[in-house]
Design a protein around this motif. Structure first.
Motif, mmCIF file in Angstrom:
data_model
loop_
_atom_site.group_PDB
_atom_site.id
_atom_site.type_symbol
_atom_site.label_atom_id
_atom_site.label_comp_id
_atom_site.label_asym_id
_atom_site.label_seq_id
_atom_site.Cartn_x
_atom_site.Cartn_y
_atom_site.Cartn_z
ATOM 1 N N GLY A 162 -54.383 -51.509 -23.431
ATOM 2 C CA GLY A 162 -53.401 -51.692 -24.490
ATOM 3 C C GLY A 162 -52.839 -50.393 -25.024
ATOM 4 O O GLY A 162 -52.110 -50.395 -26.035
ATOM 5 N N CYS A 163 -53.168 -49.281 -24.377
ATOM 6 C CA CYS A 163 -52.588 -47.997 -24.813
ATOM 7 C C CYS A 163 -51.109 -47.963 -24.460
ATOM 8 O O CYS A 163 -50.618 -48.775 -23.667
ATOM 9 C CB CYS A 163 -53.330 -46.828 -24.170
ATOM 10 N N ARG A 164 -50.396 -47.036 -25.064
ATOM 11 C CA ARG A 164 -48.968 -46.899 -24.804
ATOM 12 C C ARG A 164 -48.729 -45.695 -23.906
ATOM 13 O O ARG A 164 -49.543 -44.769 -23.860
ATOM 14 C CB ARG A 164 -48.212 -46.768 -26.119
ATOM 15 N N MET A 165 -47.603 -45.733 -23.208
ATOM 16 C CA MET A 165 -47.318 -44.698 -22.215
ATOM 17 C C MET A 165 -45.886 -44.226 -22.361
ATOM 18 O O MET A 165 -44.977 -45.006 -22.668
ATOM 19 C CB MET A 165 -47.555 -45.262 -20.810
ATOM 20 N N ALA A 166 -45.660 -42.936 -22.133
ATOM 21 C CA ALA A 166 -44.303 -42.387 -22.053
ATOM 22 C C ALA A 166 -44.237 -41.442 -20.866
ATOM 23 O O ALA A 166 -45.168 -40.671 -20.622
ATOM 24 C CB ALA A 166 -43.924 -41.652 -23.332
ATOM 25 N N TRP A 167 -43.138 -41.549 -20.128
ATOM 26 C CA TRP A 167 -42.888 -40.657 -18.985
ATOM 27 C C TRP A 167 -41.903 -39.591 -19.437
ATOM 28 O O TRP A 167 -40.846 -39.887 -19.994
ATOM 29 C CB TRP A 167 -42.307 -41.464 -17.830
ATOM 30 N N ILE A 168 -42.269 -38.312 -19.249
ATOM 31 C CA ILE A 168 -41.445 -37.213 -19.739
ATOM 32 C C ILE A 168 -41.058 -36.301 -18.580
ATOM 33 O O ILE A 168 -41.861 -35.482 -18.126
ATOM 34 C CB ILE A 168 -42.181 -36.402 -20.826
ATOM 35 N N PRO A 169 -39.827 -36.430 -18.085
ATOM 36 C CA PRO A 169 -39.361 -35.517 -17.033
ATOM 37 C C PRO A 169 -38.948 -34.191 -17.637
ATOM 38 O O PRO A 169 -38.887 -34.028 -18.860
ATOM 39 C CB PRO A 169 -38.161 -36.262 -16.440
ATOM 40 N N ARG A 170 -38.637 -33.222 -16.802
ATOM 41 C CA ARG A 170 -38.234 -31.899 -17.290
ATOM 42 C C ARG A 170 -36.757 -31.848 -17.633
ATOM 43 O O ARG A 170 -36.359 -31.140 -18.550
ATOM 44 C CB ARG A 170 -38.536 -30.830 -16.234
ATOM 45 N N ARG A 171 -35.924 -32.565 -16.929
ATOM 46 C CA ARG A 171 -34.482 -32.383 -17.062
ATOM 47 C C ARG A 171 -33.872 -33.347 -18.078
ATOM 48 O O ARG A 171 -34.288 -34.492 -18.213
ATOM 49 C CB ARG A 171 -33.810 -32.539 -15.707
ATOM 50 N N ALA A 172 -32.827 -32.861 -18.743
ATOM 51 C CA ALA A 172 -32.230 -33.601 -19.852
ATOM 52 C C ALA A 172 -31.581 -34.907 -19.419
ATOM 53 O O ALA A 172 -31.544 -35.864 -20.186
ATOM 54 C CB ALA A 172 -31.197 -32.720 -20.556
ATOM 55 N N GLY A 173 -31.049 -34.948 -18.191
ATOM 56 C CA GLY A 173 -30.284 -36.117 -17.786
ATOM 57 C C GLY A 173 -31.036 -37.129 -16.972
ATOM 58 O O GLY A 173 -30.447 -38.137 -16.548
ATOM 59 N N GLU A 174 -32.341 -36.923 -16.753
ATOM 60 C CA GLU A 174 -33.020 -37.787 -15.791
ATOM 61 C C GLU A 174 -33.275 -39.193 -16.324
ATOM 62 O O GLU A 174 -33.130 -40.172 -15.589
ATOM 63 C CB GLU A 174 -34.330 -37.135 -15.333
ATOM 64 N N VAL A 175 -33.669 -39.334 -17.588
ATOM 65 C CA VAL A 175 -33.880 -40.674 -18.135
ATOM 66 C C VAL A 175 -32.553 -41.429 -18.161
ATOM 67 O O VAL A 175 -32.481 -42.613 -17.802
ATOM 68 C CB VAL A 175 -34.500 -40.606 -19.545
ATOM 69 N N GLY A 176 -31.481 -40.757 -18.561
ATOM 70 C CA GLY A 176 -30.169 -41.388 -18.551
ATOM 71 C C GLY A 176 -29.736 -41.788 -17.147
ATOM 72 O O GLY A 176 -29.124 -42.845 -16.958
ATOM 73 N N ALA A 177 -30.056 -40.964 -16.162
ATOM 74 C CA ALA A 177 -29.700 -41.290 -14.781
ATOM 75 C C ALA A 177 -30.414 -42.548 -14.313
ATOM 76 O O ALA A 177 -29.841 -43.360 -13.569
ATOM 77 C CB ALA A 177 -30.022 -40.109 -13.869
ATOM 78 N N LEU A 178 -31.668 -42.732 -14.728
ATOM 79 C CA LEU A 178 -32.382 -43.962 -14.380
ATOM 80 C C LEU A 178 -31.679 -45.171 -14.995
ATOM 81 O O LEU A 178 -31.492 -46.204 -14.343
ATOM 82 C CB LEU A 178 -33.828 -43.905 -14.887
ATOM 83 N N GLU A 179 -31.284 -45.044 -16.273
ATOM 84 C CA GLU A 179 -30.605 -46.149 -16.933
ATOM 85 C C GLU A 179 -29.250 -46.420 -16.297
ATOM 86 O O GLU A 179 -28.748 -47.553 -16.347
ATOM 87 C CB GLU A 179 -30.443 -45.854 -18.424
ATOM 88 N N ALA A 180 -28.649 -45.394 -15.718
ATOM 89 C CA ALA A 180 -27.351 -45.557 -15.068
ATOM 90 C C ALA A 180 -27.473 -46.107 -13.654
ATOM 91 O O ALA A 180 -26.457 -46.439 -13.029
ATOM 92 C CB ALA A 180 -26.613 -44.221 -15.041
ATOM 93 N N GLY A 181 -28.694 -46.189 -13.128
ATOM 94 C CA GLY A 181 -28.888 -46.733 -11.790
ATOM 95 C C GLY A 181 -28.872 -45.708 -10.690
ATOM 96 O O GLY A 181 -28.616 -46.057 -9.528
ATOM 97 N N CYS A 182 -29.164 -44.455 -11.001
ATOM 98 C CA CYS A 182 -29.188 -43.418 -9.962
ATOM 99 C C CYS A 182 -30.569 -43.356 -9.308
ATOM 100 O O CYS A 182 -31.245 -42.320 -9.316
ATOM 101 C CB CYS A 182 -28.807 -42.062 -10.548
ATOM 102 N N LEU A 183 -30.967 -44.467 -8.752
ATOM 103 C CA LEU A 183 -32.226 -44.593 -8.024
ATOM 104 C C LEU A 183 -31.976 -45.600 -6.910
ATOM 105 O O LEU A 183 -31.243 -46.581 -7.118
ATOM 106 C CB LEU A 183 -33.342 -45.077 -8.968
ATOM 107 N N PRO A 184 -32.557 -45.427 -5.734
ATOM 108 C CA PRO A 184 -32.214 -46.309 -4.600
ATOM 109 C C PRO A 184 -32.622 -47.764 -4.791
ATOM 110 O O PRO A 184 -32.141 -48.631 -4.070
ATOM 111 C CB PRO A 184 -32.962 -45.662 -3.427
#
Length: 796
Positions: free
Chosen positions: A494-516
């Protein structure tokens, strides 16, 4: 069961006005609540009160017990009491005289530097001397002087005679950043800010002491004498260097940014930022800035018109058919990433798109699809959650280097709330030690096994429950089973998790669909309902249901002839886990289209190069690691600035006979807003086998990129920032150092694969035997390391 209790309050009177505030509130804060400004220098809301400057004196005719305090009191250290009466300079002659007298004393030795001081025009001392001080000085003796300026570091200069000994800088270094390498030295009239001769001021947050200095004693080497505040145009924006999402104030003059300041955002960076975000804005100041399209003719790139470049790109991409891939990198604005996602799916008709210019794996692709993409701020971990947690576990994540504001918030939580930080790593880094972290010792790439049995170096089992937060970094992609173990730990405890990439645009890119595997908003490519939804939004007849290739697969396919064309936006081959593969793929591809700001290894191999705007020249959004939208505004745009990525893609799509549907950031953001809140199928949680812990006599590499990375193109043309960074060194355990016959600070030759470096040794007691840490080569983690001692004349 916990029971919420009402916050205890007290009621007092300030200048005849009654106010109710929480118990323990300082008098200066209670006055602020009423809009009453009390002059001050040492007081800062994010620093512990110290009462050093004595400028904020107030009269206390009733301390809440019916008795007056006999002398004026410093309101920045005085906690209010029920029934207390406070008189500020507005209603008390005694308080006004005390404040005027303190200003007169502070100005005795203060130089008349206002016409040349960088602080002039925005100086609290200047302002308060005018509003609260005397019109003339009664002191005409020779003022105290020092040689000036004194270099605190390559970034920070000190004019000692300007200092009013407020101790803001030393308190910041001790309380906030944990780098107490500057201190107040000497006594009486000789007291001044000094540095340790054996430990020069080295901090990734050093620029903050410049910003909070109230008198211009600390100034920026980079900005010194370049402008006056009233000559600057200021714009609020967001930092582009990492996923922390820091608010910035960017000041420009004559179409050139002169300085950056930390913005005030209590929910994110409070009032701080790192030196990379503060000083790293000169990367496009060189001669390699691209301003005209380039087309390769007879093997040579030549300048061309936009029409000629677009025609050439259309011919090459049409010839490639569906054998094309799109590499977007992790530095794009949300709207630009969305444009590339839509361009790939509707114009190129492919799901071969990936934003990861770094280490990656199929396990990470599944993890991002199932556990990261499609989230909102409401169901994500936030900065405030870090402060309120009981335990924070760091997995393949070094916050001071990889997300500095997360480090500051964790350090605040450790100091104020006594939270426990646990680092799953080979050793306790300098940053982890400043967090008083507990070490779960783990060899590189074996984090998955360590997460199954979280036991510290002291033999204590880490208790993981609903009050625990796991912060996992992008380097976990390289560790087999690590992300699967994180997902399982979250589900089981039941713990919580956050993924923290290094680059500023990477989380936004995932939300935009920039993944195969992903369409925008966390929709899966292989989900028919999601495809129908996106076909309606994009007004296209069909979308491919086949999962695309990831970045490494695309580059390998291009190298081997499986992909004929690549579209590349803002990717540096040196960032990839295998730079040689990246270069080989780019060289072997029949056709490469590059959207880039500067000449690079990609543009050198491109068939067509489109120049695009800098972040400071366009508007849009980043999404930080919390999934919080962060606004980016146009800071500085000359008439000669290139097109944005979106406009260039729209023009290219038109020439290919397909309407992209968006031509600016506003249109892209409006579409994205309609796509949030997807409630359909999400990806399956990865079930990867963890790497078995093996005993090995080989010395293996651990690595991550430092905050100020010498290889970072984003920090080019800022040599002073690089000069202030700690020197690169190899970290060994005492046992490994003894076995290799090397000692602390001894120079060695280090070989990792084909790379050879000469580095000094740091012997670290917490380091695991058989592991060597070297900065800047995370793609080689787990590989063998050869270390040889250097002596006069060569290798020992």
């Amino acid at each position: 069961m916990s029971v919420d209790t009402a916050q205890e309050t007290v009621t007092l009177t300030i200048d005849g006005i009654e106010v109710t505030v929480p118990k323990g509130t300082l008098a200066i804060r209670a006055a602020e609540a009423l809009g009453i400004a009390i002059p001050r220098f040492c007081d800062h809301p994010l620093l512990d009160p110290v009462g050093a400057c004595r400028q904020c004196m107030v009269e206390i005719p009733d301390a809440g017990n019916g008795r007056a305090m006999p002398k004026p009191q410093a309101s920045c250290t005085l906690a209010v009491a029920d029934g207390m009466k406070v008189k500020t300079q507005n209603t008390s002659a005694q308080a006004e005289k005390a404040q005027r007298g303190m200003l007169e004393m502070l100005l005795i030795n203060h130089p008349l530097d206002c016409p040349i001081c960088d602080k002039g025009g925005e100086c609290p001392l200047q302002n308060q001397a005018m509003s609260n001080g005397s019109g003339e000085s009664r002191f005409h003796a020779v003022k105290r002087t020092f040689p000036k300026p004194m270099s605190i570091s390559s970034l920070v200069l000190l004019d000692r005679e300007r200092c009013v000994l407020c101790a803001r800088c030393t308190r910041f270094s001790e309380q906030i950043s944990g780098d107490p390498f500057i201190a107040l030295v000497e006594r009486g009239a000789l007291q001044q800010v000094g540095i340790y001769s054996e430990q020069p001021y080295s901090s990734v947050f050093s620029g903050n002491v410049i910003q909070i200095c109230p008198v211009g004693a600390l100034t920026s080497t980079d900005y010194r004498f370049k402008s006056r505040p009233f000559d600057l145009v200021s714009t609020d924006t967001t930092c582009e260097h990492c996923a922390a999402g820091c608010a910035l104030r960017s000041d420009h003059r004559h179409y050139e940014v002169k300085r950056r300041m930390a913005g005030d955002d209590p929910q994110v960076n409070e009032e701080w930022n790192c030196d990379k975000g503060r000083f790293g804005f000169t990367y496009a100041r060189g001669d390699d800035r691209l301003t005209r399209p380039l087309v390769r003719e007879n093997g040579v790139l030549v300048e061309a018109s936009w029409h000629e470049a677009i025609d050439a790109a259309v011919a090459g991409l049409m010839a490639a058919g569906d054998q094309v891939g799109v590499l977007t990198g992790g530095r794009l604005l949300l709207e630009s990433a969305y444009a590339y996602s839509r361009f790939a799916r509707t114009v190129l008709r492919t799901n071969n798109i990936d934003c990861r210019a770094r280490q990656l794996s199929a396990e990470e692709t599944a993890f991002l699809s199932s556990s990261v993409a499609g989230r909102s701020l409401d169901d994500s971990v936030t900065y405030q959650d870090l402060e309120n947690a009981r335990t924070v576990v760091l997995v393949d994540f070094e916050p001071e280097d990889e997300s500095p504001i997360v480090f500051l918030r964790l350090r605040k939580a450790v100091r104020k709330n006594n939270i426990s930080v646990v680092s799953v790593a080979p050793f306790l880094s300098r940053g982890a030690q400043k967090l008083d972290a507990n070490l779960v010792p783990c060899r590189p790439l074996e984090e998955g096994a360590a997460l199954q049995n979280l036991v510290t170096a002291d033999g204590e089992t880490v208790q993981v429950d609903s009050q625990t937060i796991v912060l996992v970094g992008e380097r976990a992609a390289a560790a087999p089973g690590a992300l699967s173990a994180v997902a399982k730990l979250t589900a089981d405890t039941g713990c919580r998790m956050a993924w923290i990439p290094r680059r500023a645009g990477e989380v936004g890119a995932l939300e935009a669909g920039c993944l195969p595997t992903l369409l925008p908003g966390g929709r899966l490519v292989n989900d028919v309902r999601a495809r129908i939804d996106m076909q309606a939004e994009w007004n296209c007849d069909r979308l491919s249901d086949a999962e695309g290739m990831d970045a490494e697969m695309m580059l390998a396919a291009a190298r081997d002839g499986g992909l004929r064309a690549l579209v590349v936006a803002g990717v540096e081959p040196s960032d990839m886990a295998d730079p040689e593969l990246a270069l080989a793929g780019l060289e072997a591809a029949e056709f490469v289209v590059s959207f880039e700001q500067r000449a690079s290894q990609v543009t050198e191999r491109a068939s067509v190069v489109f120049p695009v705007a800098l972040v400071e020249e366009q508007s849009g959004h980043f999404i930080d690691w919390e999934h919080r939208e962060r606004r980016v505004n146009v800071v500085n745009k000359a008439n000669t600035s290139p097109m944005t990525d979106i406009r260039a893609l729209a023009a290219l799509a038109d020439a290919m006979g397909v309407e992209l549907g968006i031509r600016n950031a506003s249109q892209a953001k409006a579409e994205m807003d309609e796509l949030v809140g997807w409630d359909g199928v999400s990806g399956d949680v990865p079930q990867e086998q963890t790497r078995t812990q093996l005993e090995s006599s080989e010395l293996v590499l651990a690595s991550w990129r430092p905050a100020v990375d010498p290889a970072s193109a984003g920090l080019d043309h800022q040599q002073m920032l690089h000069d202030a960074a700690p020197p690169a060194r190899i970290v060994l355990s005492p046992g490994s150092a003894t076995l290799l016959g090397v000692g602390d600070m001894q120079r060695t030759r280090v070989a990792v694969g084909s790379a050879e470096l000469e580095l000094e040794v740091v012997v670290e007691p917490t380091m695991l035997d058989g592991v060597a840490w070297v900065p800047g080569i995370p793609g080689a983690a787990g590989q063998p390391v050869v270390v040889q001692a250097l002596v006069a004349g060569g290798v020992a």
